[in-house]
Design a protein around this motif. Structure first.
Motif, PDB file in Angstrom:
ATOM      1  N   ASP A  94       0.799  -1.217   0.000  1.00 50.67           N
ATOM      2  CA  ASP A  94       0.000   0.000   0.000  1.00 50.67           C
ATOM      3  C   ASP A  94       0.841   1.282   0.000  1.00 50.67           C
ATOM      4  OD1 ASP A  94      -2.209  -1.514  -0.151  1.00 50.67           O
ATOM      5  OD2 ASP A  94      -2.707  -1.418   1.976  1.00 50.67           O
ATOM      6  N   ALA A  95       2.048   1.214   0.544  1.00 54.30           N
ATOM      7  CA  ALA A  95       2.882   2.422   0.545  1.00 54.30           C
ATOM      8  C   ALA A  95       3.576   2.619  -0.808  1.00 54.30           C
ATOM      9  CB  ALA A  95       3.922   2.346   1.655  1.00 54.30           C
ATOM     10  N   ILE A  96       3.905   1.524  -1.484  1.00 52.28           N
ATOM     11  CA  ILE A  96       4.655   1.615  -2.738  1.00 52.28           C
ATOM     12  C   ILE A  96       3.790   1.224  -3.935  1.00 52.28           C
ATOM     13  CG2 ILE A  96       6.638   0.678  -4.029  1.00 52.28           C
ATOM     14  CD1 ILE A  96       7.485   2.527  -1.807  1.00 52.28           C
TER      15      ILE A  96
ATOM     16  N   LEU B 256      12.239 -16.892 -11.101  1.00 53.26           N
ATOM     17  CA  LEU B 256      12.372 -17.816  -9.969  1.00 53.26           C
ATOM     18  C   LEU B 256      10.977 -18.330  -9.600  1.00 53.26           C
ATOM     19  CD1 LEU B 256      14.548 -18.785  -7.851  1.00 53.26           C
ATOM     20  CD2 LEU B 256      13.740 -16.929  -6.392  1.00 53.26           C
ATOM     21  N   LYS B 257      10.868 -19.660  -9.482  1.00 56.37           N
ATOM     22  CA  LYS B 257       9.533 -20.238  -9.238  1.00 56.37           C
ATOM     23  C   LYS B 257       9.262 -20.291  -7.739  1.00 56.37           C
ATOM     24  CE  LYS B 257       9.366 -23.083 -13.381  1.00 56.37           C
ATOM     25  NZ  LYS B 257      10.819 -23.291 -13.596  1.00 56.37           N
ATOM     26  N   ILE B 258       8.196 -19.606  -7.341  1.00 54.00           N
ATOM     27  CA  ILE B 258       7.933 -19.417  -5.915  1.00 54.00           C
ATOM     28  C   ILE B 258       6.553 -19.929  -5.508  1.00 54.00           C
ATOM     29  CG2 ILE B 258       7.617 -17.656  -4.110  1.00 54.00           C
ATOM     30  CD1 ILE B 258       9.732 -16.006  -5.425  1.00 54.00           C
ATOM     31  N   ALA B 259       6.518 -20.659  -4.390  1.00 52.46           N
ATOM     32  CA  ALA B 259       5.257 -20.984  -3.736  1.00 52.46           C
ATOM     33  C   ALA B 259       5.098 -20.012  -2.580  1.00 52.46           C
ATOM     34  CB  ALA B 259       5.265 -22.420  -3.227  1.00 52.46           C
ATOM     35  N   ASN B 260       4.029 -19.258  -2.588  1.00 55.55           N
ATOM     36  CA  ASN B 260       3.807 -18.264  -1.541  1.00 55.55           C
ATOM     37  C   ASN B 260       3.066 -18.907  -0.377  1.00 55.55           C
ATOM     38  OD1 ASN B 260       4.500 -15.360  -2.699  1.00 55.55           O
ATOM     39  ND2 ASN B 260       3.707 -16.645  -4.354  1.00 55.55           N
ATOM     40  N   TYR B 261       3.695 -18.865   0.791  1.00 60.03           N
ATOM     41  CA  TYR B 261       3.112 -19.520   1.967  1.00 60.03           C
ATOM     42  C   TYR B 261       2.768 -18.485   3.027  1.00 60.03           C
ATOM     43  CZ  TYR B 261       2.585 -22.488   6.003  1.00 60.03           C
ATOM     44  OH  TYR B 261       2.087 -23.098   7.130  1.00 60.03           O
ATOM     45  N   TYR B 262       1.474 -18.368   3.337  1.00 56.00           N
ATOM     46  CA  TYR B 262       1.004 -17.330   4.267  1.00 56.00           C
ATOM     47  C   TYR B 262       0.718 -17.858   5.672  1.00 56.00           C
ATOM     48  CZ  TYR B 262       0.135 -14.587  -0.013  1.00 56.00           C
ATOM     49  OH  TYR B 262       0.263 -13.922  -1.203  1.00 56.00           O
ATOM     50  N   GLY B 263       0.520 -19.153   5.801  1.00 57.46           N
ATOM     51  CA  GLY B 263       0.236 -19.710   7.127  1.00 57.46           C
ATOM     52  C   GLY B 263      -1.165 -19.393   7.627  1.00 57.46           C
TER      53      GLY B 263
ATOM     54  N   SER C 245      -8.645  -5.763  -2.321  1.00 61.42           N
ATOM     55  CA  SER C 245      -8.450  -6.141  -0.918  1.00 61.42           C
ATOM     56  C   SER C 245      -7.825  -7.530  -0.853  1.00 61.42           C
ATOM     57  CB  SER C 245      -9.777  -6.112  -0.161  1.00 61.42           C
ATOM     58  OG  SER C 245     -10.598  -7.189  -0.568  1.00 61.42           O
ATOM     59  N   GLU C 246      -7.318  -7.854   0.326  1.00 64.16           N
ATOM     60  CA  GLU C 246      -6.725  -9.175   0.528  1.00 64.16           C
ATOM     61  C   GLU C 246      -7.838 -10.209   0.683  1.00 64.16           C
ATOM     62  OE1 GLU C 246      -4.590 -11.128  -0.129  1.00 64.16           O
ATOM     63  OE2 GLU C 246      -2.913 -10.983   1.265  1.00 64.16           O
ATOM     64  N   SER C 247      -7.554 -11.434   0.252  1.00 66.34           N
ATOM     65  CA  SER C 247      -8.531 -12.507   0.382  1.00 66.34           C
ATOM     66  C   SER C 247      -8.117 -13.429   1.526  1.00 66.34           C
ATOM     67  CB  SER C 247      -8.598 -13.286  -0.933  1.00 66.34           C
ATOM     68  OG  SER C 247      -9.085 -14.595  -0.705  1.00 66.34           O
ATOM     69  N   THR C 248      -9.062 -13.809   2.380  1.00 65.45           N
ATOM     70  CA  THR C 248      -8.703 -14.725   3.457  1.00 65.45           C
ATOM     71  C   THR C 248      -8.674 -16.169   2.961  1.00 65.45           C
ATOM     72  OG1 THR C 248     -10.994 -14.960   4.182  1.00 65.45           O
ATOM     73  CG2 THR C 248      -9.692 -13.247   5.267  1.00 65.45           C
ATOM     74  N   GLY C 249      -9.408 -16.444   1.884  1.00 60.48           N
ATOM     75  CA  GLY C 249      -9.427 -17.806   1.355  1.00 60.48           C
ATOM     76  C   GLY C 249      -8.215 -18.088   0.492  1.00 60.48           C
ATOM     77  N   LYS C 250      -7.861 -17.105  -0.327  1.00 64.47           N
ATOM     78  CA  LYS C 250      -6.739 -17.276  -1.241  1.00 64.47           C
ATOM     79  C   LYS C 250      -5.934 -15.978  -1.258  1.00 64.47           C
ATOM     80  CE  LYS C 250      -5.776 -19.249  -5.755  1.00 64.47           C
ATOM     81  NZ  LYS C 250      -6.222 -19.450  -7.127  1.00 64.47           N
ATOM     82  N   PRO C 251      -5.129 -15.744  -0.224  1.00 61.74           N
ATOM     83  CA  PRO C 251      -4.391 -14.479  -0.154  1.00 61.74           C
ATOM     84  C   PRO C 251      -3.428 -14.325  -1.333  1.00 61.74           C
ATOM     85  CG  PRO C 251      -3.659 -16.002   1.567  1.00 61.74           C
ATOM     86  CD  PRO C 251      -4.859 -16.617   0.935  1.00 61.74           C
ATOM     87  N   HIS C 252      -3.175 -13.061  -1.703  1.00 58.62           N
ATOM     88  CA  HIS C 252      -2.356 -12.831  -2.908  1.00 58.62           C
ATOM     89  C   HIS C 252      -1.408 -11.647  -2.799  1.00 58.62           C
ATOM     90  CE1 HIS C 252      -5.101  -9.500  -3.833  1.00 58.62           C
ATOM     91  NE2 HIS C 252      -6.044 -10.305  -3.402  1.00 58.62           N
ATOM     92  N   PHE C 253      -1.362 -10.953  -1.665  1.00 59.52           N
ATOM     93  CA  PHE C 253      -0.506  -9.764  -1.571  1.00 59.52           C
ATOM     94  C   PHE C 253       0.965 -10.114  -1.797  1.00 59.52           C
ATOM     95  CE2 PHE C 253      -3.065  -6.368   0.980  1.00 59.52           C
ATOM     96  CZ  PHE C 253      -4.062  -6.428   0.024  1.00 59.52           C
TER      97      PHE C 253
ATOM     98  N   ASP D 236       1.521 -10.867  -5.428  1.00 56.05           N
ATOM     99  CA  ASP D 236       1.537  -9.635  -6.229  1.00 56.05           C
ATOM    100  C   ASP D 236       2.909  -8.965  -6.164  1.00 56.05           C
ATOM    101  OD1 ASP D 236      -1.105 -10.246  -6.555  1.00 56.05           O
ATOM    102  OD2 ASP D 236      -1.865  -8.643  -5.261  1.00 56.05           O
ATOM    103  N   LEU D 237       3.443  -8.857  -4.936  1.00 56.69           N
ATOM    104  CA  LEU D 237       4.735  -8.177  -4.759  1.00 56.69           C
ATOM    105  C   LEU D 237       5.856  -8.943  -5.454  1.00 56.69           C
ATOM    106  CD1 LEU D 237       4.512  -7.122  -0.983  1.00 56.69           C
ATOM    107  CD2 LEU D 237       4.291  -5.647  -2.993  1.00 56.69           C
ATOM    108  N   LEU D 238       5.878 -10.262  -5.273  1.00 58.53           N
ATOM    109  CA  LEU D 238       6.974 -11.040  -5.850  1.00 58.53           C
ATOM    110  C   LEU D 238       6.853 -11.119  -7.369  1.00 58.53           C
ATOM    111  CD1 LEU D 238       7.301 -13.766  -3.082  1.00 58.53           C
ATOM    112  CD2 LEU D 238       8.857 -11.877  -3.547  1.00 58.53           C
ATOM    113  N   ALA D 239       5.624 -11.134  -7.871  1.00 55.84           N
ATOM    114  CA  ALA D 239       5.445 -11.115  -9.329  1.00 55.84           C
ATOM    115  C   ALA D 239       5.999  -9.804  -9.889  1.00 55.84           C
ATOM    116  CB  ALA D 239       3.971 -11.275  -9.683  1.00 55.84           C
ATOM    117  N   ALA D 240       5.736  -8.703  -9.171  1.00 54.74           N
ATOM    118  CA  ALA D 240       6.255  -7.400  -9.606  1.00 54.74           C
ATOM    119  C   ALA D 240       7.786  -7.406  -9.595  1.00 54.74           C
ATOM    120  CB  ALA D 240       5.725  -6.294  -8.702  1.00 54.74           C
TER     121      ALA D 240
END
Lengths: 251, 307
Positions: free
Chosen positions: B135-137, B153-160, B179-187, B190-194
């Motif tokens: 949100d800041a950048i 680089l192939k990444i699995a995003n793990y949010y816990g 907004s962020e999703s609680t079922g399938k978070p993506h923030f 999004d950042l790592l894809a960028a």
């Protein structure tokens, strides 16, 4: 995920005769399988209230047995006997002896909150698991389980210092649970890390183990917390009809 | 982009001063590289974590609220916590204080006895490091600032668990696009894809690593972690990106334990998302504390031209 999540008839309640004739008809083997009559007389009618009096158990009365908790449960995936829906059912009916069959696994809830997320009735099943685990201990049905010991060691340090130092936490936990700190996998981890870390960082980490991190001017807060914890413990024991002071002491 | 997140109060929490120091270091470095300012809370205390919550949830609310009050007294309306546990607990304190009279009463009583003013709900917003950077950048701006792309680089995003559950303490999530999703978070995705990564389709984003019992029921934790590691590998991931010190050290520790105790070896590397972002922003692997991880990823990173 299968909906069928629990066998209600246990193998020991089945009777099967290898040789049996009834009124001249041979019903040997599977033809004579009977389910033994089960009579329950030892209900604990106060059980739901007792669980509800402990932190986390407050909303157990809301449950309508949909099974969303068990269906979403992380631990149930590893062990089908870990069944929050069933335990809530037993507690609400007061079937204490049935619940005690599972007394040694209830503490294994990992607090992932999938149940609380899925629950349509805001029962907070995760809290009910914690309350039930505490209840089992307070009632003296189980010795203090490792996770409870960890909670205690951790909380004692927070109450005393305001902060946690993980090395000290680990050492205390291993001592209290009578485990060797020199676990083979732990040695591999530490060796790998020591070989890579800069000396200054290692020194800082070592220093944290000697000079424990703490919150300044914590004294009054520490006293307030300890007084509160004492009051709460007495309240919980009272709700379960136990004398206010526990006879055991860990410190 | 949110101007108010450019300078926020920083709550590292106990783990980031211990096993999670690489997360602490990389979070600060990324902030610096992006021109964002973090001001650490003065004389903070433990948020109560899961352990105090198990002893007494209202006591955990008090401990977390004390930190929110410090942020308020320092003149901040936003506090950033990179640790999922701290983030979750500050959010939970906020929720409990605005919805439960019993919690307000206990917090007021304990604060008075401690000689402090109690925190009142609504004065400080708690955000996670993911929300802070996003949100800041923003992802568009981040894409422009990348000096050293993660290069596929192939990444699995793990949010816990604690970042999204239970949903009622995260009223800002699940609010539709953006907004962020609680079922399938993506923030994090999004950042790592960028930053140039390729995010693999990973179904266990919010699975549990057994962090609560990482020491007290190690076998359960090892099985849960092994499931996450093998699934990530099956999905084609080279790296699991983490955003929580407990998840991160749990994955690292039980990856080694699974090999030693169960004889199951996995090769997927484990890195904090801030370490990956930092390297994409041109920082060295050492600067973002890659050598402080238990998971040995330096060869992979070198092969990818990172760090």
């Amino acid at each position: 995920m299968p909906i069928h999540e629990k066998h209600l008839i246990r193998p020991e309640n089945l009777v099967r005769n290898d040789k049996l004739a009834i009124e001249g008809v041979d019903v040997s083997g599977d033809w004579s399988t009977f389910i033994q009559t089960r009579v329950i007389t030892d209900y604990n009618e106060a059980m739901q209230e007792e669980i509800a009096a402990l932190p986390g158990g407050e909303f157990i009365h809301r449950c309508w047995q949909c099974g969303s908790c068990t269906n979403s449960c992380t631990v149930n995936m590893l062990n089908p006997d870990f069944n929050p829906r069933y335990w809530i059912y037993l507690i609400r009916l007061g079937m204490e002896q049935e619940l005690l069959r599972d007394k040694d696994i209830i503490w294994q809830c990992v607090s992932c909150n999938k149940c609380t997320y899925a629950c349509p009735r805001d029962v907070v099943p995760e809290g009910v698991m914690k309350a039930t685990a505490h209840w089992l201990e307070l009632k003296g049905y189980v010795p203090e389980k490792p996770s409870m010991i960890f909670d205690d060691v951790f909380s004692e340090q927070v109450f005393a210092k305001g902060k946690i130092e993980e090395g000290r936490l680990m050492r205390k936990f291993f001592v209290r649970t009578q485990q060797k700190l020199a676990q083979p996998w732990l040695i591999v981890m530490v060796k790998g890390l020591v070989s890579r870390l800069p000396v200054t960082l290692l020194m800082r980490l070592g220093l944290a183990g000697v000079v424990h991190p703490r919150t300044r001017n914590w004294g009054r807060t520490r006293d307030a917390i300890n007084e509160y914890v004492g009051e709460q413990n007495a309240k919980h024991r009272g709700a379960l009809g136990l004398p206010a002071q526990s006879t055991e002491s860990h410190s | 982009m949110t101007e108010k997140y450019r300078k926020v109060a920083y709550y590292p929490g106990c783990a980031l001063e211990g096993t999670g120091h690489a997360y602490n270091r990389s979070t600060k470095e990324v902030g610096k590289a992006l021109g964002l300012e973090l001001v650490e809370l003065e004389n903070w205390n433990c948020c109560g974590a899961m352990e105090v919550k198990n002893v007494d949830p209202k006591l955990q609310t008090f401990l977390s609220a004390r930190n929110l009050k410090i942020a308020e007294d320092m003149g901040f309306d936003t506090v950033m916590a990179p640790c999922n546990g701290c983030y979750h607990n500050l959010k939970k304190a906020e929720y409990d204080l605005s919805h439960d009279a019993g919690s307000r009463e206990t917090v007021a009583k304990l604060a008075a006895k401690s000689g402090d003013q109690p925190y009142e709900a609504g004065n400080v917003e708690t955000i996670h490091a993911l929300e802070w950077i996003r949100d800041a950048i923003g992802t568009d701006e981040l894409r422009k600032r990348v000096k050293n792309s993660l290069n596929g680089l192939k990444i699995a995003n793990y949010y816990g668990c604690m970042y999204t559950r239970p949903r009622h303490i995260f009223p800002e999530k699940d609010k539709g696009p953006g907004s962020e999703s609680t079922g399938k978070p993506h923030f994090m995705d999004d950042l790592l894809a960028a930053a140039g990564a390729v995010n693999v389709e990973f179904p266990l984003k919010t699975a549990c690593c057994g962090g609560a019992h990482t020491l007290s029921d190690s076998d359960t934790s090892t099985r849960l972690v092994l499931n996450i590691l093998t699934t990530a590998e099956a999905c084609g991931a080279e790296v699991i990106a983490t955003e929580c010190p407990t998840c991160h050290s749990g994955l690292e520790m039980h990856q080694i334990r699974a090999e030693k105790v169960l004889g199951k070896k996995t090769n997927v590397k484990i890195l904090y998302f801030t370490q990956l972002l930092g390297m994409a922003l041109g920082l060295s692997a050492r600067k973002v504390g890659v050598n402080e991880n238990f998971s040995e990823s330096r060869d992979l990173l070198k092969a990818k031209g990172l760090g």
